[in-house]
Write a protein that holds these residues in place. Structure first.
Motif, PDB file in Angstrom:
ATOM      1  N   ALA A  35      28.543 -13.582  51.577  1.00 52.08           N
ATOM      2  CA  ALA A  35      29.842 -13.033  51.124  1.00 52.08           C
ATOM      3  C   ALA A  35      29.551 -12.228  50.110  1.00 52.08           C
ATOM      4  CB  ALA A  35      30.611 -14.507  50.630  1.00 52.08           C
ATOM      5  N   ASP A  36      28.709 -12.257  48.963  1.00 53.31           N
ATOM      6  CA  ASP A  36      28.609 -11.337  47.738  1.00 53.31           C
ATOM      7  C   ASP A  36      28.214 -10.141  48.015  1.00 53.31           C
ATOM      8  OD1 ASP A  36      26.172 -12.132  48.495  1.00 53.31           O
ATOM      9  OD2 ASP A  36      25.446 -12.483  46.408  1.00 53.31           O
ATOM     10  N   SER A  37      27.867  -9.693  49.251  1.00 53.20           N
ATOM     11  CA  SER A  37      27.219  -8.360  49.600  1.00 53.20           C
ATOM     12  C   SER A  37      28.356  -7.460  49.854  1.00 53.20           C
ATOM     13  CB  SER A  37      26.460  -8.546  51.150  1.00 53.20           C
ATOM     14  OG  SER A  37      26.044  -7.165  51.360  1.00 53.20           O
ATOM     15  N   LYS A  38      27.940  -6.021  49.602  1.00 51.74           N
ATOM     16  CA  LYS A  38      29.081  -5.136  49.466  1.00 51.74           C
ATOM     17  C   LYS A  38      28.945  -4.173  50.697  1.00 51.74           C
ATOM     18  CE  LYS A  38      29.884  -4.678  44.617  1.00 51.74           C
ATOM     19  NZ  LYS A  38      29.085  -5.872  44.292  1.00 51.74           N
ATOM     20  N   CYS A  39      27.851  -4.535  51.511  1.00 51.00           N
ATOM     21  CA  CYS A  39      27.721  -3.679  52.661  1.00 51.00           C
ATOM     22  C   CYS A  39      28.748  -3.646  53.730  1.00 51.00           C
ATOM     23  CB  CYS A  39      26.434  -4.454  53.483  1.00 51.00           C
ATOM     24  SG  CYS A  39      24.925  -4.160  52.466  1.00 51.00           S
ATOM     25  N   PRO A  40      29.166  -2.417  54.466  1.00 55.58           N
ATOM     26  CA  PRO A  40      30.444  -2.669  55.196  1.00 55.58           C
ATOM     27  C   PRO A  40      30.332  -3.300  56.590  1.00 55.58           C
ATOM     28  CG  PRO A  40      29.270  -0.658  55.247  1.00 55.58           C
ATOM     29  CD  PRO A  40      28.422  -1.359  54.327  1.00 55.58           C
ATOM     30  N   ALA A  41      29.054  -3.461  56.914  1.00 56.46           N
ATOM     31  CA  ALA A  41      29.188  -4.091  58.165  1.00 56.46           C
ATOM     32  C   ALA A  41      27.980  -5.033  58.469  1.00 56.46           C
ATOM     33  CB  ALA A  41      28.997  -3.117  59.399  1.00 56.46           C
ATOM     34  N   THR A  42      27.918  -5.846  59.507  1.00 54.97           N
ATOM     35  CA  THR A  42      26.881  -6.863  59.659  1.00 54.97           C
ATOM     36  C   THR A  42      26.312  -6.643  61.147  1.00 54.97           C
ATOM     37  OG1 THR A  42      27.798  -8.432  58.688  1.00 54.97           O
ATOM     38  CG2 THR A  42      26.317  -9.168  59.775  1.00 54.97           C
ATOM     39  N   ILE A  43      25.072  -6.527  61.223  1.00 52.81           N
ATOM     40  CA  ILE A  43      24.134  -6.325  62.686  1.00 52.81           C
ATOM     41  C   ILE A  43      24.032  -7.689  62.940  1.00 52.81           C
ATOM     42  CG2 ILE A  43      21.923  -5.384  63.625  1.00 52.81           C
ATOM     43  CD1 ILE A  43      21.774  -3.660  61.079  1.00 52.81           C
ATOM     44  N   VAL A  44      23.991  -8.042  64.237  1.00 50.97           N
ATOM     45  CA  VAL A  44      24.004  -9.363  64.882  1.00 50.97           C
ATOM     46  C   VAL A  44      23.014  -9.010  66.027  1.00 50.97           C
ATOM     47  CG1 VAL A  44      25.063 -11.157  66.130  1.00 50.97           C
ATOM     48  CG2 VAL A  44      26.302 -10.268  64.393  1.00 50.97           C
ATOM     49  N   VAL A  45      21.846  -9.562  65.951  1.00 51.37           N
ATOM     50  CA  VAL A  45      20.863  -9.560  67.005  1.00 51.37           C
ATOM     51  C   VAL A  45      20.350 -10.947  67.527  1.00 51.37           C
ATOM     52  CG1 VAL A  45      18.609  -8.500  67.602  1.00 51.37           C
ATOM     53  CG2 VAL A  45      20.151  -7.461  65.979  1.00 51.37           C
ATOM     54  N   CYS A  88      24.002   0.618  53.749  1.00 49.89           N
ATOM     55  CA  CYS A  88      23.328  -0.496  53.880  1.00 49.89           C
ATOM     56  C   CYS A  88      24.096  -1.401  54.875  1.00 49.89           C
ATOM     57  CB  CYS A  88      23.233  -1.375  52.464  1.00 49.89           C
ATOM     58  SG  CYS A  88      24.845  -1.994  51.665  1.00 49.89           S
ATOM     59  N   GLN A  89      23.272  -2.496  55.527  1.00 51.68           N
ATOM     60  CA  GLN A  89      23.928  -3.485  56.593  1.00 51.68           C
ATOM     61  C   GLN A  89      23.220  -4.791  56.253  1.00 51.68           C
ATOM     62  OE1 GLN A  89      26.178  -1.945  58.170  1.00 51.68           O
ATOM     63  NE2 GLN A  89      25.528   0.237  57.890  1.00 51.68           N
ATOM     64  N   ASN A  90      23.937  -5.700  56.497  1.00 52.46           N
ATOM     65  CA  ASN A  90      23.503  -6.933  56.609  1.00 52.46           C
ATOM     66  C   ASN A  90      23.087  -7.138  57.979  1.00 52.46           C
ATOM     67  OD1 ASN A  90      23.668  -7.765  53.816  1.00 52.46           O
ATOM     68  ND2 ASN A  90      25.717  -8.111  54.155  1.00 52.46           N
ATOM     69  N   ALA A  91      22.057  -8.157  58.413  1.00 53.22           N
ATOM     70  CA  ALA A  91      21.179  -8.499  59.692  1.00 53.22           C
ATOM     71  C   ALA A  91      21.303  -9.905  59.620  1.00 53.22           C
ATOM     72  CB  ALA A  91      20.083  -7.758  60.005  1.00 53.22           C
ATOM     73  N   GLN A 111      15.919   1.118  61.896  1.00 56.14           N
ATOM     74  CA  GLN A 111      16.943   1.846  62.597  1.00 56.14           C
ATOM     75  C   GLN A 111      18.191   1.706  61.238  1.00 56.14           C
ATOM     76  OE1 GLN A 111      18.317   0.613  66.446  1.00 56.14           O
ATOM     77  NE2 GLN A 111      16.419  -0.159  66.843  1.00 56.14           N
ATOM     78  N   PHE A 112      18.033   0.852  60.515  1.00 55.29           N
ATOM     79  CA  PHE A 112      19.231   0.577  59.438  1.00 55.29           C
ATOM     80  C   PHE A 112      18.497   0.312  58.326  1.00 55.29           C
ATOM     81  CE2 PHE A 112      20.483  -1.180  63.649  1.00 55.29           C
ATOM     82  CZ  PHE A 112      21.808  -0.441  63.674  1.00 55.29           C
ATOM     83  N   TYR A 113      19.291   0.494  57.051  1.00 59.15           N
ATOM     84  CA  TYR A 113      19.197   0.312  55.708  1.00 59.15           C
ATOM     85  C   TYR A 113      19.499  -1.204  55.657  1.00 59.15           C
ATOM     86  CZ  TYR A 113      18.379   5.118  54.610  1.00 59.15           C
ATOM     87  OH  TYR A 113      17.582   6.187  54.620  1.00 59.15           O
ATOM     88  N   VAL A 114      18.725  -1.954  55.704  1.00 61.49           N
ATOM     89  CA  VAL A 114      18.972  -3.508  55.582  1.00 61.49           C
ATOM     90  C   VAL A 114      19.101  -4.094  54.105  1.00 61.49           C
ATOM     91  CG1 VAL A 114      18.171  -5.868  56.312  1.00 61.49           C
ATOM     92  CG2 VAL A 114      17.994  -3.760  57.943  1.00 61.49           C
ATOM     93  N   ASN A 115      20.165  -4.575  53.910  1.00 59.92           N
ATOM     94  CA  ASN A 115      20.250  -5.163  52.427  1.00 59.92           C
ATOM     95  C   ASN A 115      19.732  -6.473  52.324  1.00 59.92           C
ATOM     96  OD1 ASN A 115      21.202  -5.102  49.811  1.00 59.92           O
ATOM     97  ND2 ASN A 115      22.935  -6.608  50.439  1.00 59.92           N
ATOM     98  N   ASN A 116      20.309  -7.388  53.454  1.00 55.03           N
ATOM     99  CA  ASN A 116      19.717  -8.792  53.489  1.00 55.03           C
ATOM    100  C   ASN A 116      19.595  -8.849  54.946  1.00 55.03           C
ATOM    101  OD1 ASN A 116      19.573  -9.808  50.891  1.00 55.03           O
ATOM    102  ND2 ASN A 116      21.698  -9.699  50.748  1.00 55.03           N
ATOM    103  N   ILE A 135       6.264 -11.661  57.417  1.00 57.22           N
ATOM    104  CA  ILE A 135       7.169 -10.505  57.180  1.00 57.22           C
ATOM    105  C   ILE A 135       6.944  -9.822  55.781  1.00 57.22           C
ATOM    106  CG2 ILE A 135       9.476  -9.718  56.957  1.00 57.22           C
ATOM    107  CD1 ILE A 135      10.135 -11.615  59.170  1.00 57.22           C
ATOM    108  N   GLN A 136       6.714 -10.861  54.862  1.00 64.04           N
ATOM    109  CA  GLN A 136       6.790 -10.512  53.228  1.00 64.04           C
ATOM    110  C   GLN A 136       7.607  -9.732  52.695  1.00 64.04           C
ATOM    111  OE1 GLN A 136       2.880  -9.695  52.062  1.00 64.04           O
ATOM    112  NE2 GLN A 136       1.846 -11.635  52.908  1.00 64.04           N
ATOM    113  N   ASP A 137       8.918  -9.970  52.881  1.00 58.20           N
ATOM    114  CA  ASP A 137      10.143  -9.301  52.351  1.00 58.20           C
ATOM    115  C   ASP A 137      11.060 -10.096  51.657  1.00 58.20           C
ATOM    116  OD1 ASP A 137      11.972  -7.453  51.981  1.00 58.20           O
ATOM    117  OD2 ASP A 137      11.613  -6.426  53.815  1.00 58.20           O
TER     118      ASP A 137
END
Length: 597
Positions: A35-45, A88-91, A111-116, A135-137
């Protein structure tokens, strides 16, 4: 009494209600965490087929979102070359197979600038930890679903540890990362080499230099410990061998590729040849390459006899003397012809004309008393003024070259270096390949002449032969020249050419996709802005002393060394006079025998 069919239907409804309630709770927890993210969209995979996007937990989460949802067409990384989204996008990745989740995340990140990134799965805690270490991220979180129980959130930290938190019902837990850029005591392995002044390894004082000082400051600010591992002195920064399917890496480059060290330090240049295999921190310095050549040796003092004039001046003087001799003799002959006598004209003797001209040039001006020819007198006025200037200039140059060493011009340009017979030597083949691929024709020519050497100390020792020019970074050349070949009272032993080549960015090397990069980048920028990087650089920098011949002797006096030309000339004169004397005696004896007969 209920029939068996009714019992089964009731159990199905109850199970469905429980599952729906669990999906609702999990979807709500995911939404709250992001909820605290300022990214405009969310990627769902999902790691399953796309039809599952409309079922169960995935569908519940999608229906709950107010922000736009991005559903990638593929989730197997087939669009890896696609242009990345500029924002940025959340995934959120709904996983069922742990073996595919790491590659799935990397495909999304390409493909995307992933924030979280949130991985939602029903794995064991051990599987979650294994996935995080794969992954170590720090941008990746693993949310474990537990039917009828609390959720568990796992994350990876830069100190090679994982943390977990239990999310209970109605929990307000949010995604937070350590904003203090603190590595929490992580122990880093740092590959290094001997390359002063960047890296100075002394058995008595340990490892010092520009980069160890910077790393010490970084370790204090970022809270990590470290130890140095020295690469082979014959490999240094390392090279790439082999084909695309079977590559071999040596030196610091190989240590990073094989993950033997976390960081590489040693004035590492950012190069497109290395970028596919390693990452770099932010640039902390700007470097140049140059050449160190043997200093030109002073000419012998006896050469002052002829170096006082340039060769065109000598040629003009000799031609002028010959013309004067001929003119004096010609004027005297014409005067005698018209007057009918030569007894009172000294220039009627050719030998006297020669001695007179040489005497004027030597500033021994014994003027003849009887000059009857007006043309001779007029001509001599100009000649005597000319010899006054020539003899004064020659004496000035003679004194100058006898008191101060005279050396030939040093090599200062790349073109002069190319044209010189010196062997051009560089460590390894890396810099040779850089020059060979240059668009500058002169740099290409230097690259063709470069000879790879695989011993840094031995490479600099070859300067003593006087037949080699050494290529290295400007800082390294200055340091080695000041320590191995300091300027003496006799003059400089080596010379740094003035023209540089191949400007390059200097940074620390990191493993590919290293999670240490954001920590080091931010702290390095702070060190640069505070002036600490420049402070460390100047602390270990060395400069060549400018040679001043007056420094060794406050009072300049002529010595045998300064006057050796005069004694050499005297010796030549004595030998020549003896030879002439012997010839004259022989000629006189023959004449005497003839007359006695």
């Amino acid at each position: 009494m209920l029939s068996p069919l009714n019992v089964v239907l009731s159990l199905v409804l109850v199970i469905h209600a429980v599952v729906s309630r669990d999906d609702q709770r999990t979807a709500q927890a995911i939404s709250t965490l992001l909820a605290d993210s300022k990214c405009p969209a969310t990627i769902v995979v999902s790691d399953d087929s796309p039809r599952h996007y409309s079922e169960g937990l995935v569908n519940t989460f999608i229906n709950m979102q107010s922000n736009p949802i991005i559903l990638p067409e593929t989730s197997d990384g087939s669009q890896k070359g696609r242009h990345r989204e500029p924002t940025c996008q959340n995934a959120v990745i709904f996983g069922r197979q742990i073996t595919t989740l790491a590659s799935l995340y990397r495909a999304i990140k390409s493909q995307f600038y992933v924030n979280n990134a949130m991985v939602v799965a029903r794995f064991t805690p051990e599987d979650a930890v294994r996935l995080l270490f794969d992954i170590q991220d720090e941008k990746v979180f693993v949310l474990l679903e537990k039917n009828g129980r609390d959720l568990e959130l796992y994350s990876w930290k830069a100190n090679n540890k994982t943390s977990s938190v239990i999310i209970r019902s109605q929990s307000n837990v949010t995604l937070t990362r350590d904003r203090s850029l603190n590595l929490s005591g992580r122990h880093l392995m740092i590959g290094t080499l001997v390359y002063p002044p960047s890296i100075i390894i002394d058995t008595a004082r340990g490892i010092q230099g520009i980069e160890p000082s910077i790393i010490e400051t970084l370790a204090h600010n970022l809270k990590f410990t470290y130890e140095f591992i020295q690469t082979s002195p014959n490999e240094m920064w390392g090279e790439i061998f082999g084909t695309a399917d079977n590559r071999t890496f040596t030196g610091l480059l190989g240590m990073l590729v094989r993950k033997e060290v976390d960081i590489a330090a040693g004035e590492l240049y950012i190069s497109s040849l290395r970028l596919p295999y390693v990452d770099y921190t932010d640039i902390y310095n700007f470097g140049y390459e140059s050449f160190l050549v043997p200093a030109p040796r002073p000419y012998g003092k006896w050469t002052a006899l002829f170096y006082s004039f340039t060769w065109p001046t000598w040629l003009a003087t000799i031609v002028s003397a010959f013309v004067v001799i001929v003119m004096l003799r010609f004027a005297a002959a014409c005067s005698a012809r018209y007057s009918g006598t030569t007894s009172n004209d000294v220039f009627a003797d050719f030998q006297y004309c020669c001695l007179y001209v040489i005497g004027n040039l030597s500033n021994v001006q014994v003027q003849p008393q009887n000059i009857t020819s007006g043309s001779n007198r007029t001509f001599l006025i100009g000649w005597l003024f000319a010899t006054l200037i020539l003899s004064t200039g020659y004496r000035s140059g003679l004194i100058s070259y006898m008191t101060f060493p005279f050396t030939p011009p040093a090599i200062d340009t790349l073109q002069q270096l190319v044209d010189s017979p010196l062997q051009k030597v560089a460590f390894g083949g890396f810099f040779k390949s850089i020059l060979m691929n240059s668009t500058n024709e002169l740099e290409k020519e230097i690259g063709e002449q470069l000879i790879p050497h695989y011993n840094l100390t031995g490479m600099f020792l070859s300067l003593e032969t006087g037949s080699s020019a050494i290529e290295s970074s400007l800082n390294n050349l200055l340091y080695m020249a000041a320590t191995m070949y300091p300027t003496t009272s006799a003059g400089p032993r080596v010379h740094l050419i003035k023209e540089n080549l191949v400007p390059a960015w200097v940074a620390f090397g990191l493993q590919k996709n290293s999670q240490l990069k954001p920590y080091f980048d931010k702290e390095i920028q702070r060190l640069i802005e505070s002036g600490l990087v420049e402070h460390h650089r100047t602390t270990f920098a060395k400069k060549l002393d400018k040679w001043n011949p007056k420094k060794a002797n406050d009072r300049i006096s002529f010595s045998l060394d300064s006057l050796q030309g005069a004694f050499y000339l005297l010796g030549v004169g004595i030998v020549a006079s003896i030879v002439v004397f012997i010839v004259e005696i022989g000629s006189a004896s023959k004449v005497f025998k003839v007359m006695s007969k």
